[in-house]
Design a protein around this motif. Structure first.
Motif, PDB file in Angstrom:
ATOM      1  N   TYR A   1       5.633 -26.836 -49.273  1.00 43.46           N
ATOM      2  CA  TYR A   1       4.408 -26.144 -49.701  1.00 43.46           C
ATOM      3  C   TYR A   1       4.735 -24.767 -50.271  1.00 43.46           C
ATOM      4  O   TYR A   1       4.207 -24.366 -51.314  1.00 43.46           O
ATOM      5  N   GLN A   2       5.613 -24.042 -49.588  1.00 39.32           N
ATOM      6  CA  GLN A   2       5.990 -22.719 -50.085  1.00 39.32           C
ATOM      7  C   GLN A   2       6.713 -22.823 -51.431  1.00 39.32           C
ATOM      8  O   GLN A   2       6.543 -21.969 -52.307  1.00 39.32           O
ATOM      9  N   ALA A   3       7.502 -23.876 -51.592  1.00 34.44           N
ATOM     10  CA  ALA A   3       8.168 -24.096 -52.880  1.00 34.44           C
ATOM     11  C   ALA A   3       7.149 -24.371 -53.979  1.00 34.44           C
ATOM     12  O   ALA A   3       7.274 -23.869 -55.105  1.00 34.44           O
TER      13      ALA A   3
ATOM     14  N   LEU B   1       0.241 -31.948 -50.318  1.00 33.76           N
ATOM     15  CA  LEU B   1       1.259 -32.494 -49.417  1.00 33.76           C
ATOM     16  C   LEU B   1       0.617 -33.033 -48.149  1.00 33.76           C
ATOM     17  O   LEU B   1      -0.268 -32.409 -47.575  1.00 33.76           O
ATOM     18  N   SER B   2       1.088 -34.188 -47.725  1.00 30.61           N
ATOM     19  CA  SER B   2       0.684 -34.713 -46.425  1.00 30.61           C
ATOM     20  C   SER B   2       1.739 -35.721 -45.993  1.00 30.61           C
ATOM     21  O   SER B   2       2.781 -35.862 -46.642  1.00 30.61           O
ATOM     22  N   SER B   3       1.466 -36.416 -44.898  1.00 33.29           N
ATOM     23  CA  SER B   3       2.401 -37.426 -44.389  1.00 33.29           C
ATOM     24  C   SER B   3       1.596 -38.618 -43.885  1.00 33.29           C
ATOM     25  O   SER B   3       0.784 -38.473 -42.965  1.00 33.29           O
ATOM     26  N   PRO B   4       1.763 -39.796 -44.501  1.00 32.09           N
ATOM     27  CA  PRO B   4       0.984 -40.967 -44.099  1.00 32.09           C
ATOM     28  C   PRO B   4       1.346 -41.450 -42.696  1.00 32.09           C
ATOM     29  O   PRO B   4       2.529 -41.517 -42.327  1.00 32.09           O
TER      30      PRO B   4
ATOM     31  N   ASN C   1       3.593 -22.207 -58.564  1.00 34.66           N
ATOM     32  CA  ASN C   1       2.171 -22.252 -58.936  1.00 34.66           C
ATOM     33  C   ASN C   1       1.635 -23.680 -59.030  1.00 34.66           C
ATOM     34  O   ASN C   1       0.822 -24.002 -59.901  1.00 34.66           O
ATOM     35  N   LEU C   2       2.096 -24.549 -58.118  1.00 34.12           N
ATOM     36  CA  LEU C   2       1.673 -25.950 -58.121  1.00 34.12           C
ATOM     37  C   LEU C   2       0.946 -26.354 -56.837  1.00 34.12           C
ATOM     38  O   LEU C   2       0.567 -27.512 -56.682  1.00 34.12           O
ATOM     39  N   ALA C   3       0.757 -25.402 -55.925  1.00 32.36           N
ATOM     40  CA  ALA C   3       0.202 -25.747 -54.617  1.00 32.36           C
ATOM     41  C   ALA C   3      -1.246 -26.214 -54.682  1.00 32.36           C
ATOM     42  O   ALA C   3      -1.715 -26.920 -53.783  1.00 32.36           O
ATOM     43  N   ASN C   4      -1.963 -25.831 -55.729  1.00 29.71           N
ATOM     44  CA  ASN C   4      -3.356 -26.268 -55.852  1.00 29.71           C
ATOM     45  C   ASN C   4      -3.483 -27.633 -56.518  1.00 29.71           C
ATOM     46  O   ASN C   4      -4.442 -28.363 -56.276  1.00 29.71           O
TER      47      ASN C   4
ATOM     48  N   LEU D   1      -1.777 -27.354 -40.484  1.00 30.19           N
ATOM     49  CA  LEU D   1      -1.192 -27.190 -41.809  1.00 30.19           C
ATOM     50  C   LEU D   1      -2.062 -27.846 -42.878  1.00 30.19           C
ATOM     51  O   LEU D   1      -2.273 -27.272 -43.957  1.00 30.19           O
ATOM     52  N   LEU D   2      -2.574 -29.035 -42.592  1.00 28.81           N
ATOM     53  CA  LEU D   2      -3.461 -29.702 -43.545  1.00 28.81           C
ATOM     54  C   LEU D   2      -4.704 -28.859 -43.808  1.00 28.81           C
ATOM     55  O   LEU D   2      -5.165 -28.737 -44.954  1.00 28.81           O
ATOM     56  N   SER D   3      -5.249 -28.273 -42.759  1.00 30.37           N
ATOM     57  CA  SER D   3      -6.443 -27.448 -42.903  1.00 30.37           C
ATOM     58  C   SER D   3      -6.160 -26.214 -43.751  1.00 30.37           C
ATOM     59  O   SER D   3      -6.936 -25.864 -44.648  1.00 30.37           O
ATOM     60  N   GLU D   4      -5.044 -25.562 -43.492  1.00 27.44           N
ATOM     61  CA  GLU D   4      -4.694 -24.335 -44.214  1.00 27.44           C
ATOM     62  C   GLU D   4      -4.393 -24.601 -45.687  1.00 27.44           C
ATOM     63  O   GLU D   4      -4.683 -23.761 -46.547  1.00 27.44           O
ATOM     64  N   THR D   5      -3.808 -25.755 -45.972  1.00 27.20           N
ATOM     65  CA  THR D   5      -3.417 -26.063 -47.354  1.00 27.20           C
ATOM     66  C   THR D   5      -4.445 -26.926 -48.074  1.00 27.20           C
ATOM     67  O   THR D   5      -4.218 -27.338 -49.216  1.00 27.20           O
TER      68      THR D   5
END
Length: 346
Positions: free
Chosen positions: A145-147, A159-162, A152-155, A193-197
């Motif tokens: 996420y930080q990467a 990212l998640s994990s099934p 400038n691609l975070a929006n 993390l999901l909530s924050e991102t």
């Protein structure tokens, strides 16, 4: 001040313009398909791309960042969910954002433009298949996420994990949905993390497994959206197992204080042969109803009007699958590109 006649004329033109615009339900969600590749007889990528385009399929899930596969999709306009293999997670967790940035560049963005990537699925069913990697999921996601933020691609890329549906220790009735207490130390920071991102909770849901494992309690019609009966749960009415399964996760997330996190179904499907109730007719009934549910934006009883983005499993039968025979028979298309059954994706 405009005259009443001018105001009426302008209003008429506006109404005419609105009538000409294509109708799009506010809660409508995309329907994608999983492109599993555990087979030795699949058609070459150019034919796959042609098949997808001719059927209006614009969202695909691939399970690992295979360079040739990514290159084949480059410039096609088809959106991808790209999987990060489970075994890579320790390196991504330990390497920090700089390593994560380099990994993304070397393994994904060198082969396809970032604008075609909608999701990165960090691992798959870790808790069920590879629990050794559990401690690495959240740190790996954080670094990735930080990467993405740096680029400038975070929006635009989420990212998640099934997860497998088995991460719930209680799923019936839906209002009793509860995460397995043994994974509490993982699930809370994961949801945080999901909530924050602002990322979705990804889950693989297969009513077929629930039906075959509990046919004494789950009717086939209820699993296939064909039931004329319904059950009440806290004032909500359920007519099918798919909605009940999704809402069980909503309730489970609410119990942990994260009821606002959206849900997307990263795998769901029904086999056409090789097992109990595995048939073309049943696969059409199930997948067809799941797809219609998404594009209609009907949502679930717990979240009405919020369509659920789904990825149907699978594009083709995979003859390299191990396990029970039905595992090899989820394909919606034949190897020649024709449909096994007629399903609409939009």
């Amino acid at each position: 001040m405009w005259s009443p006649i001018l105001q009426f004329s302008m209003l008429s033109q506006l109404l005419l313009l609105l009538m000409l615009l294509p109708y799009s339900p506010t809660g409508a969600a995309p329907v994608g398909i999983c492109y599993g590749r555990l087979a030795n007889n699949l058609p070459p990528p150019p034919k796959v791309i042609s098949l997808l385009k001719s059927n209006g399929i614009s969202n695909i899930r691939i399970f690992n960042p295979d360079p040739s596969t990514l290159q084949s999709f480059a410039g096609t306009g088809i959106n991808l969910m790209v999987g990060v293999p489970n075994e890579i997670l320790p390196d991504l967790a330990a390497g920090g954002p700089v390593f994560a940035h380099q990994w993304l560049q070397n393994n994904i963005f060198s082969y396809i433009h970032s604008s075609q990537i909608r999701y990165i699925a960090v691992g798959n069913e870790i808790l069920l298949k590879d629990p050794y990697y559990t401690p690495h999921v959240v740190p790996a996601m954080t670094n990735l996420y930080q990467a993405l933020q740096t680029a400038n691609l975070a929006n635009s890329i989420k990212l998640s994990s099934p997860h497998a549906a088995s991460v719930l220790s209680i799923s019936y009735p839906p209002s009793s949905g509860t995460f397995d207490p043994d994974i509490k130390s993982f699930i809370v920071p994961f949801l945080q993390l999901l909530s924050e991102t602002k990322s979705p909770f990804m889950v693989n849901i297969y009513p077929y497994f629930s039906y075959t494992g509990s046919s004494k309690y789950v009717s086939l019609d209820y699993a296939l959206f064909r039931s004329h009966e319904a059950f009440q749960d806290g004032g909500l009415t359920y007519h099918n197992l798919f909605y009940a399964s999704v809402d069980a996760f909503v309730y489970a997330m609410e119990r942990e204080g994260f009821g606002e996190v959206p849900i997307m179904v990263t795998e769901t499907g029904w086999p056409t042969s090789g097992g109990v109730a595995a048939s073309v007719e049943n696969a059409l009934a199930y997948n067809g109803n799941v797809a219609r549910s998404a594009v209609s934006g009907v949502g679930t009883p717990k979240r009405p009007g919020k369509g659920i983005e789904v990825y149907l499993f699978d594009l083709f039968d995979e003859n390299g699958k191990t396990g029970k025979d039905y595992e090899k028979h989820f394909g919606i298309f034949r190897l020649d590109g024709s449909k096994v059954y007629d399903i609409k994706f939009n």
